[in-house]
Design an enzyme around this catalytic site. Structure first.
Site, PDB file in Angstrom:
ATOM      1  N   HIS A 265       0.945  -1.364   0.102  1.00  0.00           N
ATOM      2  CA  HIS A 265       0.173  -0.055   0.089  1.00  0.00           C
ATOM      3  C   HIS A 265       0.925   1.343  -0.077  1.00  0.00           C
ATOM      4  CE1 HIS A 265      -0.346   0.647   4.771  1.00  0.00           C
ATOM      5  NE2 HIS A 265       0.943   0.543   4.469  1.00  0.00           N
ATOM      6  N   GLU A 294      -3.271  -6.714   3.769  1.00  0.00           N
ATOM      7  CA  GLU A 294      -3.531  -5.381   3.371  1.00  0.00           C
ATOM      8  C   GLU A 294      -4.921  -5.069   3.481  1.00  0.00           C
ATOM      9  OE1 GLU A 294      -1.470  -2.924   2.313  1.00  0.00           O
ATOM     10  OE2 GLU A 294       0.298  -3.735   1.406  1.00  0.00           O
ATOM     11  N   GLU A 333      -4.645   3.005  -0.282  1.00  0.00           N
ATOM     12  CA  GLU A 333      -5.260   1.470  -0.181  1.00  0.00           C
ATOM     13  C   GLU A 333      -6.163   1.073  -1.515  1.00  0.00           C
ATOM     14  OE1 GLU A 333      -4.962   0.037   2.571  1.00  0.00           O
ATOM     15  OE2 GLU A 333      -3.465   1.645   2.951  1.00  0.00           O
TER      16      GLU A 333
END
Length: 368
Positions: A265, A294, A333
């Site tokens: 990320h 993640e 993200e």
């Protein structure tokens, strides 16, 4: 029509209160940091009496001004971080911890405390870039303005960490406290996938915390903690774990499986694909797998029925995306669609996603 008017009045009333969160919202973070700095949760937890800790006792223990401490505690009690309860005599009150305040114990390494993370994110180095966030948002696509972190420090976060051992240690400690919290969840969710896996490399493993957990959970594994040389120089020495210095953009040590948590990320798609390709090349074609820990940003929110906890987790993920914008050059993200893109571009044959009821989930990418 009347119902529409009532809704508008309700929205106005709510807005008149909500706006103050944005005027004085930093008080929440600053007061929590104060509690961590003074080790207030530890002082209350270690209080020898079975009674709640009085203000006088607490101020003496943490060497604080009683008048200022009273105001800090009043605020933190109101926020639900501590409790203020009557003492047996009924004439005075004292303070007790809550599950939330115990997560602010800087001395605890129990898999719950995020105190090092709070101190890292409230450090001068990490706070200053937030004031430049609008500059990167208003910048054209070609990046006329440097990223907020780079603009403040004249270098990116990784270069600053290499030049500043104290800052590097703060990064490692903040990541380690989250690792102690998340990796046991990953191990439980993916226990079946470690059968037949003899070697695992943790890419960007920091001080080695994740590999230390994995080799205890799966004692047949040989673990490799892989990170930049200046990070490896101060990594823990752990049984069953070998610390290896290198650069993930060049190559990753050969292994049966790669573990990579909260690394991808930090990078835009081009760099992310390169890292993922190197992960893929590190594992064997027949059994190789990559465990990616993640966040996955939810899509189609308006068509979903969402539980309150899921909504709160999603809020954290969206906050984290703002962190990426403030603290990295190209990081973000990703939605599942965006993860699908980078995984396919890196050449993985397939992948699956396993939920761990957390801000993060586990994406397992298979080479074949």
């Amino acid at each position: 029509m009347e119902e529409s008017k009532r809704n508008l009045v309700d929205e106005e009333a709510k807005a008149s209160l909500d706006i103050w969160r944005y005027v004085f919202g930093f008080a929440d973070i600053a007061a929590a940091k104060c509690a961590i700095d003074l080790k207030i949760p530890e002082a209350i937890e270690d209080h020898l009496s079975s009674q709640p800790m009085t203000l006088a006792e607490l101020s003496s223990k943490v060497s604080a001004s009683p008048s200022h401490l009273r105001r800090i505690m009043r605020f933190l009690v109101h926020q639900g971080i501590f409790k203020e309860v009557p003492i047996k005599d009924g004439l005075t009150t004292g303070y007790t911890n809550t599950p939330l305040s115990r997560r602010m114990m800087i001395t605890k390494r129990d898999g719950k405390s995020l105190a090092p993370f709070v101190l890292f994110e409230t450090s001068r180095e990490m706070l200053a870039p937030w004031l430049r966030l609008s500059s990167v948002v208003s910048s054209p696509a070609n990046g006329a303005h440097p990223p907020p972190f780079d603009a403040v420090h004249n270098k990116n976060v990784w270069a600053l960490a290499e030049d500043n051992p104290c800052f590097s240690e703060m990064i490692n400690e903040s990541m380690a406290c989250d690792t102690r919290r998340v990796v046991p969840r990953v191990a439980r969710a993916c226990h079946d996938l470690f059968d037949g896996v003899a070697t695992v490399v943790d890419v960007g493993g920091g001080n080695g915390e994740a590999m230390g957990i994995f080799v205890k959970e799966f004692p047949w594994i040989k673990g490799f903690n892989f990170d930049l040389p200046h990070v490896i120089d101060v990594a823990q020495v752990l049984g069953g774990v070998e610390n290896v210095g290198g650069d993930m953009f060049d190559s990753i040590p050969k292994c049966d499986a790669v573990f990579i948590k909260w690394v991808l990320h930090d990078w835009g798609d081009k760099d992310c694909i390169k890292i993922l390709n190197n992960c893929k090349e590190a594992v064997p074609a027949n059994i190789g797998k990559v465990f990616i820990v993640e966040s996955v940003i939810r899509e189609n929110k308006k068509t979903m029925i969402v539980e309150e906890r899921d909504e709160q987790l999603e809020h954290v993920r969206l906050m984290l995306d703002m962190v990426m914008m403030a603290h990295t050059s190209t990081g973000k993200e990703r939605t599942l669609k965006e993860w699908d893109f980078v995984l396919n571009e890196a050449g993985f044959a397939r992948y699956e996603v396993r939920d761990i009821d957390d801000v993060q989930c586990v994406i397992i990418a298979y080479r074949s």
